[in-house]
Every structure is written in C-alpha cells, then in structure tokens.
Design a protein around this motif. Structure first.
Motif, short mmCIF file in Angstrom:
data_model
loop_
_atom_site.label_atom_id
_atom_site.label_comp_id
_atom_site.label_asym_id
_atom_site.label_seq_id
_atom_site.Cartn_x
_atom_site.Cartn_y
_atom_site.Cartn_z
N TYR A 204 -2.07 20.32 24.54
CA TYR A 204 -2.53 20.61 25.90
C TYR A 204 -4.02 20.92 25.92
N ILE A 205 -4.44 21.69 24.95
CA ILE A 205 -5.85 22.08 24.90
C ILE A 205 -6.73 20.84 24.67
N THR A 206 -6.34 20.00 23.72
CA THR A 206 -7.12 18.80 23.41
C THR A 206 -7.20 17.86 24.60
N VAL A 207 -6.07 17.61 25.25
CA VAL A 207 -6.05 16.69 26.39
C VAL A 207 -6.81 17.28 27.57
N ALA A 208 -6.65 18.57 27.82
CA ALA A 208 -7.37 19.21 28.92
C ALA A 208 -8.87 19.11 28.74
N ASN B 91 -16.31 26.58 25.80
CA ASN B 91 -15.97 27.95 25.37
C ASN B 91 -14.51 28.28 25.69
N THR B 92 -13.99 27.68 26.76
CA THR B 92 -12.58 27.87 27.10
C THR B 92 -11.70 27.23 26.04
N GLU B 93 -12.08 26.05 25.59
CA GLU B 93 -11.33 25.38 24.53
C GLU B 93 -11.28 26.24 23.27
N GLN B 94 -12.42 26.83 22.92
CA GLN B 94 -12.47 27.67 21.71
C GLN B 94 -11.56 28.89 21.86
N CYS C 225 -10.38 32.35 31.49
CA CYS C 225 -11.31 31.23 31.45
C CYS C 225 -10.64 29.95 31.92
N ILE C 226 -9.39 29.74 31.58
CA ILE C 226 -8.67 28.56 32.05
C ILE C 226 -8.55 28.59 33.57
N VAL C 227 -8.20 29.75 34.11
CA VAL C 227 -8.09 29.89 35.56
C VAL C 227 -9.43 29.62 36.22
N ARG C 228 -10.50 30.16 35.64
CA ARG C 228 -11.84 29.94 36.19
C ARG C 228 -12.18 28.47 36.22
N ASP C 229 -11.91 27.75 35.13
CA ASP C 229 -12.24 26.33 35.06
C ASP C 229 -11.40 25.50 36.02
N LEU C 230 -10.12 25.81 36.12
CA LEU C 230 -9.23 25.03 36.99
C LEU C 230 -9.49 25.32 38.46
N ASP D 125 -2.89 42.43 17.42
CA ASP D 125 -3.49 43.72 17.70
C ASP D 125 -4.25 43.64 19.02
N ARG D 126 -5.03 44.65 19.30
CA ARG D 126 -5.75 44.69 20.57
C ARG D 126 -6.70 43.49 20.70
N ALA D 127 -7.29 43.08 19.60
CA ALA D 127 -8.22 41.96 19.62
C ALA D 127 -7.51 40.66 19.99
N THR D 128 -6.32 40.43 19.40
CA THR D 128 -5.60 39.20 19.71
C THR D 128 -5.14 39.20 21.17
N ALA D 129 -4.72 40.37 21.67
CA ALA D 129 -4.27 40.46 23.06
C ALA D 129 -5.44 40.20 24.02
N LEU D 130 -6.59 40.81 23.75
CA LEU D 130 -7.76 40.61 24.60
C LEU D 130 -8.21 39.14 24.58
N THR D 131 -8.17 38.53 23.39
CA THR D 131 -8.58 37.13 23.27
C THR D 131 -7.66 36.22 24.07
N ALA D 132 -6.36 36.45 23.95
CA ALA D 132 -5.40 35.61 24.67
C ALA D 132 -5.56 35.75 26.18
N LEU D 133 -5.77 36.97 26.65
CA LEU D 133 -5.96 37.18 28.09
C LEU D 133 -7.30 36.61 28.56
N ALA D 134 -8.32 36.69 27.70
CA ALA D 134 -9.61 36.09 28.04
C ALA D 134 -9.48 34.58 28.16
N ALA D 135 -8.68 33.97 27.28
CA ALA D 135 -8.45 32.53 27.37
C ALA D 135 -7.81 32.15 28.69
N VAL D 136 -6.83 32.95 29.12
CA VAL D 136 -6.17 32.69 30.40
C VAL D 136 -7.17 32.79 31.55
#
Length: 247
Positions: free
Chosen positions: A187-191, A200-203, A241-246, A228-239
């Motif tokens: 999904y990431i590659t095709v998007a 940066n959203t892809e990353q 950024c995806i919302v922002r781009d879409l 951990d907190r870092a993985t949770a923050l990163t995953a939510l940041a990805a979401v």
C-alpha cells in the motif's frame, strides 16, 4: 478513574429494576444507593458516547433530574419513603434504560480528525475509532496497542486512497491480486507511486509498518526491540501525515 460505558449502566439499572416490588418507584434507605449510583455513572459517561439527541436526550436529562430531585427531597424527610413520579406514564429507570441502550460503548473522541474526504460513513467511522483508540492507548501508556491500532488505521486509509485513485488502472507495476489482498508495504509503495503521499509520509509509514510487526514475538526477539512510546508516537505521526496528504 475507570471508564464508564452505557452497557455497564444498563446492567446496573436492570439490577435495580429486579429489586423493585410491584408499585411505584420510590427513594428509601434500601433504594437510595442504587439510584444515586445510576445518576453518578451517567454523569461520568464520556461525552463522545452520548450520541443521542432530541427527545432521547431530553428524556435522559429529565430522568436524571427527577431522581436527583427526589433523592434531595428524601434527604430532608428521611423518615419516610418518597415516591418518584413517572415520566409520561413510564418508570424513570425504564426510560433511562431505553435511552442508554441507544448509546454505543465505543465512539471516536471529538478531538479525532474528521476524515471528511471518505464518503463511506461506516468505513470512515471505523478508521476514526481506531485512531481515537490508538490515541487513548498512547495517553494510557499502552504502547503496543497504540502502535498496532495506528498501523491498522494507516493501512485502512491507504487502502481507501488507492482503491479510489483514478490512476490505479494505469499503473505499470503493481502487486498481484486485488488491493484488498495486499500488505501494508505494498500500500505504501503504490500510494507513493500514485503521488497520494509525500516522501516524509512514506518514510514514517514504513517505520510504522516495521514497528507494528513487533507484535510477532519471533521478530521482536530477533531484532531485540519492543513497542514503546517512540513506536506509538511514530505510528500515530504516520497516520496524521497520511490524513494530511489525502486531505
């Protein structure tokens, strides 16, 4: 504080209704704790779970205030029972029960991004619920839950974007099968190929994907990593950024 949900209050109301004898509902030494407990639980309901409006909301308010006022009057005259008047010919507890059964136990918080670009109401609400729950898990220190749910929301957003992208059929290189059968990496590659998301959203999405895979014990042990907190923050940041781009 424990989270109160409507079904919990409905069960409590049922317990109190079973204790009632035939006749009128009243405030007494034996009933007052149950009645005030119901009112307190309703007061503690998260606002996002109160999805009722109009007459239903009016009935909820009238029911709560009827009990509250009856209890206050009984406290001044505690030597005798105080009858609680019916509302439109119905028992107050039955009215409250009827209204509360219309409220969900889960609903996105009002602070959750609206996702107005998704026209499918059910699909949109499911994604918003995942984002809201992931955010709540982050605040509660539930790192794995936040990471996994945010990853699921990212995957659902990208799937929606790809299946609704006009250029998908013209894409030269794409995974085999229907988009519903692809993996998050695809999904990431095709998007990105369709210019639906930025670099940066892809990353961030790739990082979120790797972190979400830590739910597999073998992978977590092999990489010597945990959610951990870092993985949770990163995953939510990805979401986000995806919302922002879409959008």
């Amino acid at each position: 504080m424990a989270r109160v949900v409507p079904s919990q209050i409905v069960a409590f109301v049922d317990q109190n209704l079973k204790k009632l004898q035939a006749g009128r509902l009243s405030v007494s030494h034996t009933s007052v704790a149950g009645l005030t407990g119901i009112v307190r639980l309703i007061d503690e309901l998260p606002t996002e779970l109160l999805t009722i409006s109009g007459n239903d909301y009016n009935d909820l308010v009238r029911g709560v205030e009827t009990i509250r006022n009856s209890v206050a009057f009984w406290q001044q005259n505690a030597s005798r029972d105080i009858g609680i008047a019916d509302i439109d010919g119905k028992n107050v507890l039955q009215i409250l029960r009827h209204v509360l059964t219309k409220c969900p136990d889960q609903s996105p918080s009002h602070a959750t991004v609206e996702l107005g670009f998704i026209t499918d109401d059910v699909f949109r609400d499911n994604i918003r619920l995942d984002i809201s729950t992931a955010t709540s898990a982050l605040h509660n220190g539930e790192w794995k839950a936040a990471t996994v749910l945010a990853g699921a929301a990212a995957e659902a957003l990208l799937l929606w974007a790809i299946t609704n992208a006009p250029g998908l059929s013209n894409l030269v290189q794409k995974p085999k099968g229907a988009p519903e059968d692809w993996y998050l990496r695809e999904y990431i590659t095709v998007a990105k190929s369709l210019d639906l998301i930025k670099n940066n959203t892809e990353q961030l999405a790739n990082l979120a994907m790797n972190f979400r895979n830590l739910i597999h014990p073998g992978r977590a042990q092999r990489l010597r990593e945990i959610c951990d907190r870092a993985t949770a923050l990163t995953a939510l940041a990805a979401v986000e950024c995806i919302v922002r781009d879409l959008n």
